[in-house]
Design an enzyme around this catalytic site. Sequence first.
Site, PDB file in Angstrom:
ATOM      1  N   SER A  63      48.520  37.710  29.905  1.00 34.23           N
ATOM      2  CA  SER A  63      49.132  38.317  28.691  1.00 34.23           C
ATOM      3  C   SER A  63      48.433  39.715  28.338  1.00 34.23           C
ATOM      4  O   SER A  63      48.472  40.545  29.300  1.00 34.23           O
ATOM      5  CB  SER A  63      48.972  37.302  27.535  1.00 34.23           C
ATOM      6  OG  SER A  63      49.740  37.890  26.470  1.00 34.23           O
ATOM      7  N   ASP A  75      52.593  40.374  29.728  1.00 33.53           N
ATOM      8  CA  ASP A  75      53.658  39.676  30.103  1.00 33.53           C
ATOM      9  C   ASP A  75      54.881  39.681  29.001  1.00 33.53           C
ATOM     10  O   ASP A  75      55.765  39.029  29.453  1.00 33.53           O
ATOM     11  CB  ASP A  75      53.335  38.109  30.180  1.00 33.53           C
ATOM     12  CG  ASP A  75      52.913  37.570  28.895  1.00 33.53           C
ATOM     13  OD1 ASP A  75      52.641  38.316  27.895  1.00 33.53           O
ATOM     14  OD2 ASP A  75      52.779  36.372  28.761  1.00 33.53           O
ATOM     15  N   ASP A 115      55.647  38.951  26.185  1.00 37.19           N
ATOM     16  CA  ASP A 115      56.102  38.005  25.157  1.00 37.19           C
ATOM     17  C   ASP A 115      55.788  38.476  23.777  1.00 37.19           C
ATOM     18  O   ASP A 115      56.188  38.048  22.685  1.00 37.19           O
ATOM     19  CB  ASP A 115      55.440  36.849  25.395  1.00 37.19           C
ATOM     20  CG  ASP A 115      54.025  36.598  25.304  1.00 37.19           C
ATOM     21  OD1 ASP A 115      53.368  37.584  25.211  1.00 37.19           O
ATOM     22  OD2 ASP A 115      53.599  35.479  25.358  1.00 37.19           O
ATOM     23  N   ASP A 173      53.266  43.626  25.447  1.00 45.27           N
ATOM     24  CA  ASP A 173      52.069  43.386  26.218  1.00 45.27           C
ATOM     25  C   ASP A 173      52.132  42.920  27.693  1.00 45.27           C
ATOM     26  O   ASP A 173      53.163  43.012  28.399  1.00 45.27           O
ATOM     27  CB  ASP A 173      51.239  42.281  25.717  1.00 45.27           C
ATOM     28  CG  ASP A 173      52.078  40.960  25.652  1.00 45.27           C
ATOM     29  OD1 ASP A 173      53.190  40.861  25.783  1.00 45.27           O
ATOM     30  OD2 ASP A 173      51.610  39.889  25.378  1.00 45.27           O
TER      31      ASP A 173
END
Length: 452
Positions: free
Chosen positions: A108, A247, A249, A245
């Site tokens: 992340s 990833d 999400d 960010d």
Amino acid sequence: MPLFGTDGVRGLANGPLTADLALTLAQATAVVLGQGRTADARRAAGKRLTAVVARDPRVSGEFLTAAVAAGLASSGVDVLEAGVLPTPALAFLVGDRDADFGVMVSASHNPAPDNGIKIFARGGVKLPDEVEQRIEAAMTAPKLQPTGEKVGRIIRFSDAEDRYVVHLLGSLDVRLDGLRVVLDCAHGAAAGVSPETFRDVGAEVIVIGADPDGLNINDGVGSTHLDELARAVIAHGADIGIAHDGDADRCLAVDAAGRVVDGDQIMAILAVSMRERGLLANNTLVATVMSNLGLHRAMSAHGIRVLQTAVGDRYVLEEMNAGGHSLGGEQSGHVIMSEYATTGDGILTGLHLAAEMARTGRSLAELASIMTVYPQVLVNVKDVDRTRASTDEGVAVAVAAVKAELGDSGRVLLRPSGTEPLVRVMVEAASEDDAHRHADALATVVRERLAL
């Protein structure tokens, strides 16, 4: 310490998070998630279980994804290897392909040396604590070891990104023609998907942080470093800046003057819009205990109820599912729109935030003014006995005194870490000075009363 944290397994790649651990975790996942009526019916019909596997672009994701795929295939699971994709894309594709589960290799917003493994159950939902505990226990138990034709196959999922983009485009009822948007992709998984999708709906797009090399993810860019985005928005005369960010999400935003619009403000904008259009189920927004007092007041003024959960988007989602709610999220930018997603989706959120600007003709600053952000100070008190934070009499007296002084104009929250000897002290107040003063005073009490 437990293997699973708030959001899957995470750590230094090739430190605690080795290829051996990834392979064993995948094998244990096949054992635990391969149980149940649906899995039994597939096997009875002569079909193997299927898992979708994806990763963000950090370099360690290459060997960790290979280990995960090997662990699953050696357990008799067919692997649809989707390559570099956002976490919410992986979650969507698990449901879209009717897969039995999915595995995302990503850390992340963490720096490039870290990595992580997130597991999604059937339908693309994150696992409850109880299932994670069963998987951890299964890591030391016998594994599935089929042979011959019963081993799994590893298959390239060639149209994974296209399926996800079509899904995102189908969620919108307006175009973004005339909007100038700066996208910060954090040198992460959004780099290939987010610019394409915004352009497809008519936005004029300027892109930063979209040159991942495996080592630069989140490095001075993305939702945890908004200065570059603010500068780019001002330099290009853009209407909005959107930051993801690593990833993708998360979604945070910047208005035309370079001011940050955080996850609470984004939720406030979307909640009021959805309520006005009859789309906010139960007139309810689900947020965590860290959401700003200003969000609660803004929602109350618009007849919207706010339900609170523990920190973590999976807890938000559990509450949303339990009550049939359609919107929830976190101050950090994880926003869940349950009509379209089973987890936080930064690209989806950014699209719908921009769509509200297009729908209303209002600037992001105007939309964000729906909520007054109260100054919020967070102090991490280290090397203390976190287990006594809620029971120590001296701490309780100090907290009560601050609450009494703040009255309705502020809020106090003590949140013990789930894994470290640390207590987080959060204070909101009408002024920055008051918030700092009370937070520092409470931190001193916690430090003295709970010292190890």
